[in-house]
Motif scaffolding. Structure first.
Motif, PDB file in Angstrom:
ATOM      1  N   THR A 115       0.848  -1.206   0.000  1.00 19.42           N
ATOM      2  CA  THR A 115       0.000   0.000   0.000  1.00 19.42           C
ATOM      3  C   THR A 115       0.879   1.251   0.000  1.00 19.42           C
ATOM      4  N   ARG A 116       1.919   1.229   0.806  1.00 16.63           N
ATOM      5  CA  ARG A 116       2.824   2.382   0.872  1.00 16.63           C
ATOM      6  C   ARG A 116       3.474   2.627  -0.494  1.00 16.63           C
ATOM      7  N   PHE A 117       3.901   1.542  -1.148  1.00 16.27           N
ATOM      8  CA  PHE A 117       4.564   1.707  -2.446  1.00 16.27           C
ATOM      9  C   PHE A 117       3.575   2.221  -3.494  1.00 16.27           C
ATOM     10  N   ALA A 118       2.392   1.615  -3.499  1.00 18.04           N
ATOM     11  CA  ALA A 118       1.384   2.036  -4.490  1.00 18.04           C
ATOM     12  C   ALA A 118       1.026   3.508  -4.265  1.00 18.04           C
ATOM     13  N   GLY A 119       0.932   3.907  -2.990  1.00 19.47           N
ATOM     14  CA  GLY A 119       0.626   5.314  -2.676  1.00 19.47           C
ATOM     15  C   GLY A 119       1.735   6.223  -3.159  1.00 19.47           C
ATOM     16  N   TRP A 120       2.965   5.811  -2.969  1.00 22.77           N
ATOM     17  CA  TRP A 120       4.105   6.620  -3.428  1.00 22.77           C
ATOM     18  C   TRP A 120       4.105   6.729  -4.960  1.00 22.77           C
ATOM     19  N   ALA A 121       3.797   5.602  -5.626  1.00 17.33           N
ATOM     20  CA  ALA A 121       3.880   5.571  -7.093  1.00 17.33           C
ATOM     21  C   ALA A 121       2.707   6.289  -7.757  1.00 17.33           C
ATOM     22  N   ALA A 122       1.565   6.356  -7.049  1.00 11.67           N
ATOM     23  CA  ALA A 122       0.341   6.884  -7.677  1.00 11.67           C
ATOM     24  C   ALA A 122       0.565   8.300  -8.188  1.00 11.67           C
ATOM     25  N   GLY A 123       0.164   8.512  -9.413  1.00  8.68           N
ATOM     26  CA  GLY A 123       0.189   9.864  -9.973  1.00  8.68           C
ATOM     27  C   GLY A 123       1.557  10.311 -10.457  1.00  8.68           C
ATOM     28  N   ARG A 124       2.612   9.522 -10.258  1.00  5.87           N
ATOM     29  CA  ARG A 124       3.935   9.928 -10.758  1.00  5.87           C
ATOM     30  C   ARG A 124       4.069   9.557 -12.225  1.00  5.87           C
ATOM     31  N   ARG A 125       4.651  10.448 -12.993  1.00  6.10           N
ATOM     32  CA  ARG A 125       4.814  10.150 -14.417  1.00  6.10           C
ATOM     33  C   ARG A 125       5.898   9.107 -14.615  1.00  6.10           C
ATOM     34  N   SER A 126       6.947   9.201 -13.809  1.00  2.00           N
ATOM     35  CA  SER A 126       7.958   8.146 -13.885  1.00  2.00           C
ATOM     36  C   SER A 126       8.385   7.780 -12.466  1.00  2.00           C
ATOM     37  N   LEU A 127       8.783   6.535 -12.304  1.00  2.00           N
ATOM     38  CA  LEU A 127       9.186   6.039 -10.987  1.00  2.00           C
ATOM     39  C   LEU A 127      10.714   6.024 -10.941  1.00  2.00           C
ATOM     40  N   PHE A 162      12.141   7.501  -4.082  1.00  2.00           N
ATOM     41  CA  PHE A 162      11.567   6.494  -3.183  1.00  2.00           C
ATOM     42  C   PHE A 162      12.491   6.279  -1.981  1.00  2.00           C
ATOM     43  N   TYR A 163      13.766   6.182  -2.270  1.00  4.43           N
ATOM     44  CA  TYR A 163      14.780   5.906  -1.231  1.00  4.43           C
ATOM     45  C   TYR A 163      14.792   7.006  -0.163  1.00  4.43           C
ATOM     46  N   ARG A 164      14.675   8.245  -0.593  1.00  2.00           N
ATOM     47  CA  ARG A 164      14.675   9.337   0.399  1.00  2.00           C
ATOM     48  C   ARG A 164      13.485   9.187   1.354  1.00  2.00           C
ATOM     49  N   GLU A 165      12.350   8.796   0.792  1.00  3.77           N
ATOM     50  CA  GLU A 165      11.175   8.609   1.670  1.00  3.77           C
ATOM     51  C   GLU A 165      11.395   7.450   2.636  1.00  3.77           C
ATOM     52  N   MET A 166      12.048   6.406   2.138  1.00  3.45           N
ATOM     53  CA  MET A 166      12.335   5.253   3.024  1.00  3.45           C
ATOM     54  C   MET A 166      13.313   5.664   4.136  1.00  3.45           C
ATOM     55  N   ARG A 167      14.276   6.489   3.789  1.00  6.75           N
ATOM     56  CA  ARG A 167      15.214   6.973   4.829  1.00  6.75           C
ATOM     57  C   ARG A 167      14.441   7.729   5.906  1.00  6.75           C
ATOM     58  N   ARG A 168      13.499   8.558   5.451  1.00  5.37           N
ATOM     59  CA  ARG A 168      12.695   9.325   6.427  1.00  5.37           C
ATOM     60  C   ARG A 168      11.805   8.381   7.234  1.00  5.37           C
ATOM     61  N   ASP A 169      11.131   7.454   6.537  1.00 10.92           N
ATOM     62  CA  ASP A 169      10.219   6.527   7.231  1.00 10.92           C
ATOM     63  C   ASP A 169      10.939   5.772   8.341  1.00 10.92           C
ATOM     64  N   HIS A 170      12.184   5.381   8.073  1.00  9.38           N
ATOM     65  CA  HIS A 170      12.881   4.501   9.026  1.00  9.38           C
ATOM     66  C   HIS A 170      13.959   5.224   9.818  1.00  9.38           C
ATOM     67  N   GLY A 171      14.080   6.534   9.594  1.00  7.89           N
ATOM     68  CA  GLY A 171      15.026   7.335  10.385  1.00  7.89           C
ATOM     69  C   GLY A 171      16.461   6.867  10.261  1.00  7.89           C
ATOM     70  N   LEU A 172      16.855   6.432   9.064  1.00  5.42           N
ATOM     71  CA  LEU A 172      18.229   5.930   8.900  1.00  5.42           C
ATOM     72  C   LEU A 172      19.138   7.022   8.345  1.00  5.42           C
ATOM     73  N   LEU A 173      20.304   7.175   8.962  1.00  3.31           N
ATOM     74  CA  LEU A 173      21.308   8.168   8.548  1.00  3.31           C
ATOM     75  C   LEU A 173      20.706   9.564   8.425  1.00  3.31           C
ATOM     76  N   LEU A 174      19.944   9.955   9.434  1.00  5.59           N
ATOM     77  CA  LEU A 174      19.367  11.298   9.484  1.00  5.59           C
ATOM     78  C   LEU A 174      19.784  11.942  10.794  1.00  5.59           C
ATOM     79  N   ASP A 175      19.993  13.268  10.789  1.00  4.29           N
ATOM     80  CA  ASP A 175      20.222  13.909  12.084  1.00  4.29           C
ATOM     81  C   ASP A 175      18.869  14.272  12.711  1.00  4.29           C
ATOM     82  N   ALA A 176      18.927  14.900  13.886  1.00  2.00           N
ATOM     83  CA  ALA A 176      17.687  15.129  14.642  1.00  2.00           C
ATOM     84  C   ALA A 176      16.691  15.991  13.866  1.00  2.00           C
ATOM     85  N   ASP A 177      17.188  16.848  12.947  1.00  7.59           N
ATOM     86  CA  ASP A 177      16.271  17.700  12.170  1.00  7.59           C
ATOM     87  C   ASP A 177      15.828  17.033  10.865  1.00  7.59           C
ATOM     88  N   GLY A 178      16.172  15.778  10.679  1.00  7.81           N
ATOM     89  CA  GLY A 178      15.773  15.087   9.453  1.00  7.81           C
ATOM     90  C   GLY A 178      16.693  15.378   8.280  1.00  7.81           C
TER      91      GLY A 178
END
Ligand code: FAD
Ligand code: DLZ
Ligand code: SF4
Length: 513
Positions: free
Chosen positions: A139-151, A156-172
């Motif tokens: 569902t998350r992937f389909a939501g991300w892909a919906a409406g985009r002209r190209s994938l 996608f990776y940046r959103e995954m980094r945010r979703d999982h808080g990987l290699l981000l400082d406290a301000d994101g």
């Protein structure tokens, strides 16, 4: 067990926390594992892959049983074995008369179709649960892909980094101020740098029994069993990860794209087999690398590169697969219709790069990403090998291959059969790329500097023939316009000579299907 739940665990679902085991009642329920011929032969899987799955299944069953769980493990050599998942589920339903069957969604479309028939066949309600081991839901992937002209993976990776808080400082903000350090990760291997190898996992009695079984049952499958060294338990898989983080992660980034004679694994992790059959958790692997970065044990270009492969590419290809199947498999945007050359199955060829990639594939059931993409994949792209043939090859020969990950990588990334749905340009390259990133050309019968002469490197004339075949398609692609212009600026006699060479070469090694 009349009245309990029959919990089905497939061969790539060997995680103690797999969704099908949630709520397991050891007093009532039975866990079913099935070694079946059909899964070993849908394509002629590499013997090491079959041995890895069967041994890991047997170890998994043993660990469950040691916890007091009732396990019904159907062995491949059981005379009553029907050879298919549906046949074995039907037999198990008759044996156990469960109130319900619970299974985790499979990794392959084909198997999902099979599971869809279990309820009607057994008369028992079937619950298929989402596979929670992945870091992005459908569902998350389909939501991300919906409406985009190209994938594109990068966004996608940046959103995954945010979703999982990987290699981000406290301000994101991403560590180091950038999301992606790929530009630092393209160095060839300098002379004298010797990568430390992966740890040894000598076969125990369970694995040895499986190796003997596989040797006897699948003697004709491409690949050797000698030297089998894959982790087959969660504990071994974690040891493999820890050794990688300690020994190879620091230089993983620098030499991620390098290829070298006699160095089949370089600084790569060799964890895809464990991740894909469930022995290792992807988030655990990412966190282990992040911890090494914060402890100053590995640089950012290596750690970010490693995390991007797992959190970015691995999840992205899975998302594409389930979003686009089943039509995805049948696309053939470049009209590729040639047969797979015999040298993919080990027949001799003068091409040193191909000999190295195929040779280690036979011996180890492993080649690293750049060998898969820029040697065997690039050749298939340039030559116009039919998508079905090359996809089946990749699915058969690598110990980590399952269709959800193999198909988008081959079909989308390597041979551009999806017309650019997954990657913005085809990864087409002449011999110059292979020469820059490896030492193969120095030991080759062909001359990497030559595109028309007797010893011309096939990647050269095939590259220009590919550009000529698809010039109209690619002339407006910003990342391909340059070679199209280059071709148009060449002397027509040279283009003709290269195209004649290409046609004669391909008609000999890869006749039209
Ligand atoms: P490393 O280079 O050490 O990378 C770490 C991890 O990142 C891998 O274990 C893997 O889980 C993940 N990863 C890296 N690249 C990718 C990618 N492109 N897609 C998905 N995950 C990635 N990978 C498979 O797991 N199964 C396949 O069947 C498969 N088929 C491929 C076919 C082609 C044509 C190409 C170009 C790539 C394919 N890949 C496949 C991706 C990649 O080549 C392998 O994941 C990688 O070589 C595994 O070795 P490693 O564990 O040493 O990886
Ligand atoms: C790849 C494989 C092989 C070779 N054998 C088995 C098997 O005997 N039993 C099993 O449950 N799974 C096996 N697998 C993995 C399956 O092919 C995989 O679970 C499905 O394709 C879904 O991804
Ligand atoms: Fe491969 Fe061409 Fe180099 Fe030979 S010369 S190793 S065929 S790229």
């Amino acid at each position: 067990m009349t009245g309990g739940v029959l919990r089905v665990v497939l061969g790539d679902q060997l995680s103690p926390g797999i969704a099908a085991l949630d709520g397991l009642d050891p007093a009532q329920d039975t866990v079913l594992l099935m070694e079946v011929l059909e899964e070993c032969t849908t394509v002629p899987h590499h013997p090491q892959k079959i041995a890895l799955i069967l041994s890991a299944m047997r170890h998994f069953s043993r660990a469950l049983a040691a916890r007091g769980v009732r396990v019904d493990h159907i062995r491949l050599d059981d005379p009553a074995n029907t050879g298919s998942f549906s046949g074995e589920v039907l037999r198990a339903a008759r044996r156990h008369r469960p109130a319900a069957i619970v299974v985790t969604e499979p990794g392959e479309w084909r198997v999902a179709q099979d599971i869809a028939g279990w309820e009607a066949a057994t008369g028992v309600p079937v619950e298929m649960r989402e596979d929670t081991r992945f870091l992005c839901t459908h569902t998350r992937f389909a939501g991300w892909a919906a409406g985009r002209r190209s994938l594109r993976m990068e966004f996608f990776y940046r959103e995954m980094r945010r979703d999982h808080g990987l290699l981000l400082d406290a301000d994101g903000v991403p560590a180091g101020g950038e999301w992606n350090f790929d530009a630092d990760n393209r160095k060839p291997l300098p002379k004298g740098v010797a990568p430390p190898g992966p740890p040894a996992f000598p076969p125990d009695a369970i694995t040895q029994e499986v190796l003997d079984l596989v040797a006897a049952r699948f003697p004709d499958h491409f690949g050797t069993l000698a030297g089998f060294n894959w982790p087959v338990t969660g504990q071994d898989a974690r040891t493999a990860l820890q050794c990688f983080i300690r020994d190879r992660l620091p230089l993983f980034g620098d030499y991620q794209d390098a290829m070298a004679r006699g160095q089949p694994t370089l600084f790569h992790a060799l964890i895809s087999t464990s991740l894909n059959c469930g022995l290792l958790d992807p988030l655990e692997a990412c966190r282990a690398a992040e911890t090494a970065f914060h402890a100053g044990q590995a640089p950012l270009n290596a750690v970010e590169g490693f995390i991007r492969q797992i959190l970015g590419w691995r999840e992205y290809v899975r998302g594409i697969y389930w979003l686009k199947m089943p039509a995805y498999r049948d696309t053939n945007a470049l009209g590729a219709v040639r047969s797979l050359p015999d040298f993919y199955w080990g027949a001799p060829t003068g091409m040193a790069c191909m000999t190295a990639a195929v040779g280690q594939t036979r011996d180890l059931a492993y080649a690293h990403h750049i060998q898969r993409l820029m040697v065997t994949g690039n050749f298939a792209l340039l030559a116009g090998i039919a998508p079905g043939a090359i996809n089946d090859w990749y699915l058969a020969v690598y110990a980590d291959a399952y269709e959800w990950v193999e198909l988008p990588n081959t079909h989308g990334m390597a041979i551009h059969a999806d017309g650019g749905m997954m990657a913005s340009k085809p990864y087409a390259a002449s011999g110059a790329y292979i020469n820059r990133m490896s030492d193969y050309c120095g030991a080759c019968a062909h001359d990497v500097k030559d595109a028309v002469g007797e010893r011309a490197c096939p990647f050269n004339f095939l590259y220009w023939d590919f550009i000529a075949r698809h010039a109209e398609r690619f002339e407006n692609n910003p990342r391909m316009a340059m070679p199209v212009r280059g071709l148009r600026n060449m002397l027509p006699e040279k283009v003709k000579a290269m195209r004649d060479r290409a046609r004669a070469f391909l008609d000999a090694v890869a006749p039209l299907v």
